[in-house]
Motif scaffolding. Structure first.
Motif, PDB file in Angstrom:
ATOM      1  N   ALA A 286       0.827  -1.207   0.000  1.00 23.87           N
ATOM      2  CA  ALA A 286       0.000   0.000   0.000  1.00 23.87           C
ATOM      3  C   ALA A 286       0.864   1.260   0.000  1.00 23.87           C
ATOM      4  O   ALA A 286       0.573   2.228  -0.714  1.00 23.87           O
ATOM      5  CB  ALA A 286      -0.929  -0.014   1.204  1.00 23.87           C
ATOM      6  N   ASP A 287       1.934   1.254   0.794  1.00 20.68           N
ATOM      7  CA  ASP A 287       2.833   2.417   0.825  1.00 20.68           C
ATOM      8  C   ASP A 287       3.481   2.646  -0.538  1.00 20.68           C
ATOM      9  O   ASP A 287       3.596   3.793  -1.007  1.00 20.68           O
ATOM     10  CB  ASP A 287       3.910   2.213   1.891  1.00 20.68           C
ATOM     11  CG  ASP A 287       3.336   2.226   3.303  1.00 20.68           C
ATOM     12  OD1 ASP A 287       2.241   2.809   3.480  1.00 20.68           O
ATOM     13  OD2 ASP A 287       3.965   1.652   4.206  1.00 20.68           O
ATOM     14  N   GLN A 288       3.911   1.582  -1.186  1.00 21.03           N
ATOM     15  CA  GLN A 288       4.565   1.718  -2.484  1.00 21.03           C
ATOM     16  C   GLN A 288       3.573   2.191  -3.559  1.00 21.03           C
ATOM     17  O   GLN A 288       3.917   2.999  -4.414  1.00 21.03           O
ATOM     18  CB  GLN A 288       5.207   0.393  -2.885  1.00 21.03           C
ATOM     19  CG  GLN A 288       6.107   0.489  -4.110  1.00 21.03           C
ATOM     20  CD  GLN A 288       6.909  -0.770  -4.341  1.00 21.03           C
ATOM     21  OE1 GLN A 288       6.967  -1.649  -3.458  1.00 21.03           O
ATOM     22  NE2 GLN A 288       7.549  -0.879  -5.497  1.00 21.03           N
ATOM     23  N   LEU A 289       2.352   1.673  -3.495  1.00 22.26           N
ATOM     24  CA  LEU A 289       1.332   2.124  -4.436  1.00 22.26           C
ATOM     25  C   LEU A 289       1.023   3.605  -4.247  1.00 22.26           C
ATOM     26  O   LEU A 289       0.835   4.350  -5.213  1.00 22.26           O
ATOM     27  CB  LEU A 289       0.048   1.295  -4.264  1.00 22.26           C
ATOM     28  CG  LEU A 289       0.074  -0.149  -4.740  1.00 22.26           C
ATOM     29  CD1 LEU A 289      -1.223  -0.863  -4.375  1.00 22.26           C
ATOM     30  CD2 LEU A 289       0.288  -0.208  -6.243  1.00 22.26           C
ATOM     31  N   TRP A 290       0.990   4.025  -3.009  1.00 21.82           N
ATOM     32  CA  TRP A 290       0.694   5.434  -2.717  1.00 21.82           C
ATOM     33  C   TRP A 290       1.795   6.339  -3.266  1.00 21.82           C
ATOM     34  O   TRP A 290       1.525   7.403  -3.829  1.00 21.82           O
ATOM     35  CB  TRP A 290       0.523   5.619  -1.220  1.00 21.82           C
ATOM     36  CG  TRP A 290       0.100   6.995  -0.818  1.00 21.82           C
ATOM     37  CD1 TRP A 290       0.882   7.949  -0.230  1.00 21.82           C
ATOM     38  CD2 TRP A 290      -1.198   7.578  -0.963  1.00 21.82           C
ATOM     39  NE1 TRP A 290       0.166   9.084  -0.001  1.00 21.82           N
ATOM     40  CE2 TRP A 290      -1.124   8.877  -0.441  1.00 21.82           C
ATOM     41  CE3 TRP A 290      -2.410   7.129  -1.474  1.00 21.82           C
ATOM     42  CZ2 TRP A 290      -2.215   9.739  -0.410  1.00 21.82           C
ATOM     43  CZ3 TRP A 290      -3.501   7.974  -1.458  1.00 21.82           C
ATOM     44  CH2 TRP A 290      -3.402   9.268  -0.938  1.00 21.82           C
ATOM     45  N   LYS A 291       3.025   5.904  -3.114  1.00 22.49           N
ATOM     46  CA  LYS A 291       4.146   6.701  -3.614  1.00 22.49           C
ATOM     47  C   LYS A 291       4.191   6.741  -5.140  1.00 22.49           C
ATOM     48  O   LYS A 291       4.773   7.676  -5.716  1.00 22.49           O
ATOM     49  CB  LYS A 291       5.462   6.140  -3.073  1.00 22.49           C
ATOM     50  CG  LYS A 291       5.619   6.295  -1.566  1.00 22.49           C
ATOM     51  CD  LYS A 291       6.916   5.661  -1.082  1.00 22.49           C
ATOM     52  CE  LYS A 291       7.062   5.774   0.429  1.00 22.49           C
ATOM     53  NZ  LYS A 291       8.304   5.120   0.928  1.00 22.49           N
ATOM     54  N   SER A 292       3.606   5.745  -5.794  1.00 27.97           N
ATOM     55  CA  SER A 292       3.604   5.731  -7.252  1.00 27.97           C
ATOM     56  C   SER A 292       2.653   6.761  -7.846  1.00 27.97           C
ATOM     57  O   SER A 292       2.743   7.092  -9.029  1.00 27.97           O
ATOM     58  CB  SER A 292       3.232   4.338  -7.771  1.00 27.97           C
ATOM     59  OG  SER A 292       1.873   4.031  -7.493  1.00 27.97           O
TER      60      SER A 292
END
Length: 501
Positions: A286-292
Motif C-alpha cells: 500500500a505504501d509503495q502504491l501510494w508513492k507511485s
C-alpha cells in the motif's frame, strides 16, 4: 331490403333514445329531460368514449416513457460531476484512489484498472472521470433496454426499478455509487441479459448457436478479468450471469460443449478467488502504491495528509483480521437496526416490482407461481453474496448490487424459466428439515399473500414504495454513528413544524 330498412329504423330509435336520456348538461348540474334538445357543448356518447379511450392511452403511453426520462435525468446529473468536470474530483476520493491501484508494487488484486490507466497519455483524473461517465451511461441504457424489452414488463414496475434505493436514479441524485467498479460488472450483466433474450427468442438455430458462443466467450472473459478489477464480482454479479449461462446450456442439451463451458466458468472463478487471496497485498505494498501516484493525485485524495496512504489504496494493506473487526463493529453498532430496515425495504420493493409484472387475463395461480420462481432467484443471489458481508463492511454496496443483478435477471427471464440449484442439499440433514419447512411456508403462504396484496392494494403499495424509494437513502458504504437514512425528509418535517408554530 326490408330487413335493411328495419335495422336502420332500430338504430335511429336507439340514437334518439341516447339523445333524450337523462344526460348531464354542459355544466354537469342538471340532467336534460326527455324531449329537450341536447346541449351543443355536451359531447355525444361516441365522443365521450373516444376521449376516455384517448386519455387512458395517453396516460399509458406517458408511463411507458417515464423510465427513459428518468434514465436521461440520471445520465445528465452524472455528466455534470464527471464529463463536464473532467479536471476536478466532484465525487468520492476513496473510490477514485481505488481506480488508481496498479502493478507498480507487483501483481496485486484490484490492480488491473490502474495498470490500464497508466498506459494512457492523459492525466489519470480525466481518464477516470470519462471512464466513470461512459460506464454509468452504458449501465443506464442497458438497464432501460432490458426492462423495456421484457415480455412481462409493466410501467409502474419499470419506474420503481429505476427508483429503487441505490438504483440508477438514486445513484445520480445522491452523487453516490455510480463511480464504483461494480458498475462495470452491471454493464457486462446487461449485455449478457440481452444476449440471453436473443438466444431464447430467436427462431433460427444458427443464430442461437452464434449468440450462445458470444455469450460464453464474454462470460469467460469476465471470470478471468473482472476479479482483477475487484474480487467482489465473484459474489454479486457472477451468480446472476452463471444462472443465465446455466439456462443457455440447458436449452441446448444436444450441444454438450456449452455444459463444459458452464463448468469451466466455475472452475476458473474458484481459481481467481485463490489468486486474489494470495496476492491480497499488505501495508508495504500500500505504501509503495501510494508513492507511485503523482503529488497532485495524492493531494486530491488526501489533502490533510498527502504522505499517508488512504482510500482504496489503504485498504490493500488491511489484514483479514482488520476487515473482520470492521464487520464486527457493524454488528455491534447501535444503528444495526437500519441494516435490517435497508434489507427488508429493498426486498419488499423488489417483491412488489415482481408482483406488478402480471400479464393481462393471467390467472392468479400463474401469477403466484411466477412470483414464487422469481423470488427464489432473488434468494439464490442473496445467499451467493453472503461471503461479502463477512469479508467487507460495505454492506450497502452488496445489497444494492444484488438488487440490480436481480432486476436484470428477472426482467430478462420473464417466464421465470431459470430455476436456481437446490442449496438445501448442502445443508446437514439435522437442519435441513426445519429449513425445508420454512421454505414451504414461504412458498405456500407468504408468496400468495404478497400476490394478493399487490392485486388488491396496488395503488396504495405503489404509493408507499415510491415514498420509500424517494426518501430513504441507505449509506454509500458503511454505517457510521449519527447516520440519518431519512436525511431528505427531515428538513421538510422541520419546516412544516416551524410553519405550524
Amino acid at each position: 331490403m326490408r330487413t335493411f330498412k328495419l335495422e336502420v329504423t332500430v338504430v335511429q330509435k336507439n340514437l334518439r333514445g341516447f339523445r333524450t336520456a337523462g344526460l348531464p348538461d354542459a355544466q354537469g348540474d342538471a340532467p336534460v329531460h326527455s324531449g329537450q334538445p341536447l346541449p351543443v357543448d355536451a359531447p355525444s356518447l361516441h365522443e365521450t368514449l373516444t376521449r376516455a379511450k384517448d386519455s387512458v392511452s395517453f396516460a399509458t403511453r406517458f408511463l411507458q416513457y417515464v423510465p427513459f426520462f428518468l434514465i436521461l435525468i440520471a445520465i445528465a446529473l452524472v455528466a455534470q460531476v464527471t464529463l463536464l468536470s473532467a479536471h476536478s474530483l466532484a465525487w468520492n476520493q476513496w473510490a477514485y484512489s481505488e481506480w488508481l491501484i496498479n502493478y507498480d508494487a507487483g501483481f496485486i488484486r484490484r490492480g488491473l484498472s490502474g495498470a490500464l490507466i497508466d498506459h494512457m497519455r492523459v492525466p489519470p483524473l480525466v481518464v477516470v472521470n470519462v471512464l466513470v461517465f461512459v460506464v454509468f451511461t452504458s449501465f443506464c441504457l442497458l438497464f432501460w433496454r432490458v426492462l423495456r424489452n421484457s415480455a412481462r414488463s409493466a410501467s409502474w414496475a419499470a419506474i420503481l426499478a429505476m427508483l429503487v434505493p441505490n438504483g440508477p436514479v438514486q445513484m445520480a441524485a445522491a452523487n453516490e455509487f455510480f463511480y464504483r467498479k461494480e458498475i462495470v460488472f452491471h454493464v457486462a450483466l446487461g449485455i449478457s441479459c440481452i444476449l440471453y433474450q436473443r438466444i431464447v427468442n430467436t427462431t433460427s438455430d444458427t443464430r442461437r448457436v452464434l449468440f450462445s458462443w458470444i455469450f460464453f466467450a464474454l462470460l469467460m472473459m469476465q471470470v478471468v478479468a473482472f476479479p482483477l478489477l475487484h474480487e467482489v464480482f465473484l459474489f454479486i454479479s457472477f451468480p446472476a450471469s452463471w444462472l443465465l449461462a446455466r439456462q443457455v446450456a440447458a436449452l441446448q442439451p444436444h450441444r454438450p460443449v456449452f455444459g463444459w463451458l458452464l463448468n469451466s466458468t466455475v472452475i476458473v472463478s474458484i481459481g481467481m478467488m485463490v489468486v486474489c487471496a494470495v496476492f491480497r497485498g499488505n501495508q508495504a505494498v500500500a505504501d509503495q502504491l501510494w508513492k507511485s501516484l503523482s503529488g497532485s493525485d495524492r493531494m486530491l485524495i488526501s489533502p490533510s495528509a498527502p504522505d499517508t496512504p488512504t482510500g482504496g489504496i489503504a485498504a490493500i494493506g488491511w489484514s483479514t483480521l482488520k476487515n473482520l473487526s470492521l464487520v464486527g463493529d457493524t454488528m455491534v453498532s447501535s444503528q444495526f437496526w437500519i441494516w435490517i430496515f435497508v434489507a427488508a425495504g429493498a426486498g419488499a420493493v423488489l417483491a412488489l416490482i415482481t408482483a406488478l409484472r402480471s400479464a393481462q387475463r393471467e390467472s392468479p395461480d400463474v401469477s403466484i407461481q411466477l412470483l414464487r420462481r422469481h423470488l427464489s432467484q432473488l434468494w439464490f443471489l442473496f445467499v451467493a453474496s453472503l461471503p461479502m458481508y463477512v469479508l467487507g463492511w460495505d454492506w450497502a454496496r452488496w445489497i444494492s448490487s444484488v438488487a440490480i443483478s436481480y432486476l436484470f435477471l428477472s426482467f430478462a427471464d420473464s417466464t421465470a424459466s431459470i430455476q436456481p440449484p437446490q442449496l438445501l442439499r448442502f445443508v446437514p440433514r439435522r437442519w435441513r428439515s426445519g429449513l425445508e419447512t420454512t421454505r414451504d411456508y414461504f412458498a405456500d403462504q407468504v408468496v400468495p399473500a404478497i400476490s394478493t396484496m399487490a392485486t388488491r392494494h396496488r395503488v396504495g403499495l405503489i404509493a408507499l414504495a415510491l415514498f420509500y424509494c424517494m426518501t430513504f437513502r441507505p449509506p454509500e458504504c458503511c454505517m457510521q454513528g449519527g447516520y440519518n437514512p431519512y436525511y431528505r425528509i427531515k428538513p421538510v418535517l422541520a419546516e412544516l413544524s416551524h410553519l405550524r408554530r
